[in-house]
Scaffold this motif. Structure first.
Motif, short mmCIF file in Angstrom:
data_model
loop_
_atom_site.label_atom_id
_atom_site.label_comp_id
_atom_site.label_asym_id
_atom_site.label_seq_id
_atom_site.Cartn_x
_atom_site.Cartn_y
_atom_site.Cartn_z
N PHE A 80 -15.73 13.63 -26.32
CA PHE A 80 -14.80 12.53 -26.06
C PHE A 80 -15.54 11.23 -25.76
N ARG A 83 -13.95 7.80 -26.47
CA ARG A 83 -12.77 7.36 -25.70
C ARG A 83 -13.17 6.24 -24.75
N ASP A 84 -12.27 5.27 -24.57
CA ASP A 84 -12.56 4.11 -23.72
C ASP A 84 -12.89 4.54 -22.29
#
Length: 240
Positions: A80, A83-84
């Motif tokens: 992940f 992801r931000d």
């Protein structure tokens, strides 16, 4: 990234470790405190290591939780990473992960080399090994048949490794909560091992100091690494 003066805290940690180690090497404070947890008449410790409730909550459960926490961070950084949220906390997550791996490993290495016996194994508490300080040698006729692995405190190292949570948070409130939580967890884990006769208080205090020293060192190295990677990316973009 966190604005903590890492060099200052690394130096403070070193001074702390020298002072604490010197205090317990030059005094019998370890024995004085440990005596409160041992009943000479009944030849028993304040708490039995076979008792299941505290063993579960202060020994088994923390070890499993820390392992799953580290695994969760690894999965987040691997799968992940785009992801931000993960990008935002990447620095802190890496510091926490490395701390969870490196701190117990370093403490384990020290335990394997210091040849210090646990209280439960000492003559003072019904065992057959004489009490000697870390820098002292066993009497020729009382040398243990196998290497003793009790200094520093290994179990508490996992709890104190969570001091690294400080580097995930930005606000002082959350940073303070992270420090209080990790100090409380490490302290409880260390205290449990004291009341069952597995460690002296100096073992836990040294582990605590080592944990903060290693955490700050790891944070400084990760910070430099990420800044270096960022500069390389900037150079590559400018050259296009």
């Amino acid at each position: 990234m966190n604005n903590l003066n890492l060099t200052k805290h690394i130096l403070i940690s070193i001074v702390y470790l020298v002072l604490v180690f010197g205090l317990f090497e030059l005094t019998n404070l370890d024995l004085t405190i440990q005596n409160y947890f041992y009943d000479n008449v009944k030849d028993v410790w304040l708490w039995s290591k076979k008792e299941p409730v505290l063993k579960q909550f202060l020994y088994d459960a923390p070890k499993k939780a820390l392992a799953f926490f580290a695994l969760g961070i690894i999965i987040s950084l691997l799968f992940f990473r785009k992801r931000d949220l993960i990008k935002q906390y990447k620095y802190g997550l890496i510091v926490v992960l490395l701390s969870l791996i490196i701190i117990p490993s370093v403490i384990g290495l020290l335990k394997a080399t210091t040849n210090s016996a646990c209280p439960v194994a000492l003559e003072n508490y019904g065992g057959d090994i004489p009490y000697v300080k870390v820098l002292a040698s066993y009497p020729p006729n009382k040398i243990p048949s196998k290497i003793q692995k009790c200094f520093p405190a290994g179990h508490a190292s996992g709890g104190f490794a969570l001091l690294s949570l400080f580097f995930i948070f930005i606000t002082k409130k959350n940073q303070t909560l992270a420090i209080v939580f990790s100090m409380s967890l490490g302290g409880l884990m260390g205290s449990y091992k004291m009341i069952i006769g597995d460690h002296f208080i100096s073992h836990t205090l040294i582990t605590m100091g080592m944990a903060w020293f290693l955490t700050c060192t790891i944070a400084a190295l990760v910070q430099k690494s990420l800044l270096f990677q960022k500069s390389i990316k900037t150079i590559n973009l400018n050259n296009k």
